[in-house]
Design an enzyme around this catalytic site. Sequence first.
Site, PDB file in Angstrom:
ATOM      1  N   HIS A  37       0.840  -1.207   0.000  1.00  0.00           N
ATOM      2  CA  HIS A  37       0.000   0.000   0.000  1.00  0.00           C
ATOM      3  C   HIS A  37       0.873   1.255   0.000  1.00  0.00           C
ATOM      4  O   HIS A  37       0.565   2.237  -0.666  1.00  0.00           O
ATOM      5  CB  HIS A  37      -0.903   0.030   1.246  1.00  0.00           C
ATOM      6  CG  HIS A  37      -1.917  -1.075   1.285  1.00  0.00           C
ATOM      7  ND1 HIS A  37      -1.890  -2.054   2.248  1.00  0.00           N
ATOM      8  CD2 HIS A  37      -2.971  -1.335   0.503  1.00  0.00           C
ATOM      9  CE1 HIS A  37      -2.903  -2.884   2.048  1.00  0.00           C
ATOM     10  NE2 HIS A  37      -3.572  -2.479   0.991  1.00  0.00           N
ATOM     11  N   LYS A 149      -0.297  -7.113  -7.886  1.00  0.00           N
ATOM     12  CA  LYS A 149      -0.522  -8.420  -7.253  1.00  0.00           C
ATOM     13  C   LYS A 149      -1.955  -8.892  -7.518  1.00  0.00           C
ATOM     14  O   LYS A 149      -2.197 -10.053  -7.767  1.00  0.00           O
ATOM     15  CB  LYS A 149      -0.272  -8.360  -5.738  1.00  0.00           C
ATOM     16  CG  LYS A 149      -0.455  -9.747  -5.105  1.00  0.00           C
ATOM     17  CD  LYS A 149      -0.314  -9.719  -3.623  1.00  0.00           C
ATOM     18  CE  LYS A 149      -1.485  -9.127  -2.934  1.00  0.00           C
ATOM     19  NZ  LYS A 149      -2.692  -9.995  -2.910  1.00  0.00           N
ATOM     20  N   ASP A 150      -2.895  -7.936  -7.478  1.00  0.00           N
ATOM     21  CA  ASP A 150      -4.289  -8.259  -7.785  1.00  0.00           C
ATOM     22  C   ASP A 150      -4.517  -7.977  -9.273  1.00  0.00           C
ATOM     23  O   ASP A 150      -5.263  -7.063  -9.647  1.00  0.00           O
ATOM     24  CB  ASP A 150      -5.223  -7.419  -6.909  1.00  0.00           C
ATOM     25  CG  ASP A 150      -5.010  -7.710  -5.433  1.00  0.00           C
ATOM     26  OD1 ASP A 150      -5.220  -8.856  -5.032  1.00  0.00           O
ATOM     27  OD2 ASP A 150      -4.578  -6.810  -4.696  1.00  0.00           O
TER      28      ASP A 150
HETATM   29  O1  PAF Z   1      -7.694  -4.395  -3.270  1.00  0.00           O
HETATM   30  C1  PAF Z   1      -8.414  -4.062  -2.307  1.00  0.00           C
HETATM   31  O2  PAF Z   1      -7.935  -3.833  -1.196  1.00  0.00           O
HETATM   32  C2  PAF Z   1      -9.916  -3.957  -2.501  1.00  0.00           C
HETATM   33  O3  PAF Z   1     -10.376  -4.926  -3.383  1.00  0.00           O
HETATM   34  C3  PAF Z   1     -10.380  -2.552  -2.933  1.00  0.00           C
HETATM   35  C4  PAF Z   1      -9.813  -2.173  -4.293  1.00  0.00           C
HETATM   36  C5  PAF Z   1      -9.937  -1.529  -1.888  1.00  0.00           C
HETATM   37  C6  PAF Z   1     -11.906  -2.507  -3.022  1.00  0.00           C
HETATM   38  O4  PAF Z   1     -12.504  -2.790  -1.796  1.00  0.00           O
END
Ligand code: PAF
Length: 283
Positions: A37, A149-150
Amino acid sequence: MEVAETIAQVRSLVGAARGRGKKVGLVPTMGALHTGHVSLIEAAVNDCDFVVVSIFVNPTQFGPGEDLEAYPKPFEADLEICAKAGVDLVFAPAPEQMYPAQNLAWVTVERLTEPLCGRGRPIHFRGVTTVCTKLFNIVGPDVAYFGQKDAQQATVVKRMVADLNMPLEIVVCPTVREPSGLAVSSRNQYLSDRQREEAANIHKSLEECRRLIEAGETQAARIIAKVRAKLQEVPSMEIEYVDVVDAETLESLEKVSGRVLVAVAVRIGAARLIDNIVLETGG
Ligand code: PAF
C-alpha cells in the site's frame, strides 16, 4: 492529515482542494496497510497534489465463509502509516455510510470476472467494481492506484473505467515482495512463521515458470504442470488454480503468445494467497 468518516466531509475537503487547482489521487484500500500500500501511496504523492486513502473493508466483495469478520483492522497503525507517507485525507466510512440501504444497484464487468479468482469467488468482483464506482463518485479522483498483485482486479477496474467513460486514470503499480519473494498482502498476517517460509514457494514457482518460458516452452499445459509440481513441494499448500492467460482478455491460452499472465491462487492454513507474473512473449 484529515480523517473523514462521511461522504459529505470528503466531498467538501476534496472540493476545496480542487478549487485550489490540486490534482487528486486516490488509493483505495481495505486497511491493514503494508509496504505494498505504501508503494501505491508513494506513487500517488509523487504524481498528485492531494492524496486520499480510503480504508473500508467492503462487505459486498466477501462471499459466504470468507474472512470478512477476521479481516485485520489496525486502524491507528494505518493512520500513522498514512500520515508518515504524506496522505492528505483518509476516508474511513462505516458500512452504513457506504451501504445505507440494501444495495440494489450493482456495477458488473462481464467475461473478465469469470476466470481465475472469479471461479471460486463468484460475487467478489461485482463487490469490487461496485465499491470502486462508489469511491470514484465520492472522491472524484484524477488518478486511482492499484497493485499488480491483484492483476485480475486491476484489469477489471481498468475495463470498467474505459467502458463506462469514468473520468479518471487507473495506474497499476508493481507487486512489492518480502525478501523471500512472497508478495506482501494483508492476508500474510494469517500465516505462522513456518507457513510464511513455505509461502515463498509461490514466487519460486512463478520464477521457475518465467525461466521455462524464456527457455522457449510455449505449451501452457506443460507450464501449468511445472508450476503445480513446484507448488506441491509444500504439502500443506492447497492449489486453487494455476492458469496461463492472455494478460488483457484473461482468456486461457493453449500456447503462450503476446503478453501473458501466469496467475496462481493457493491456500495455506487460513490464508488464501494470490500472485502472478506478466511476460512479454513472441508470437
Ligand atoms: O484491493 C483491495 O484492497 C480492494 O479490493 C479494494 C480495491 C480496496 C476494493 O474494496
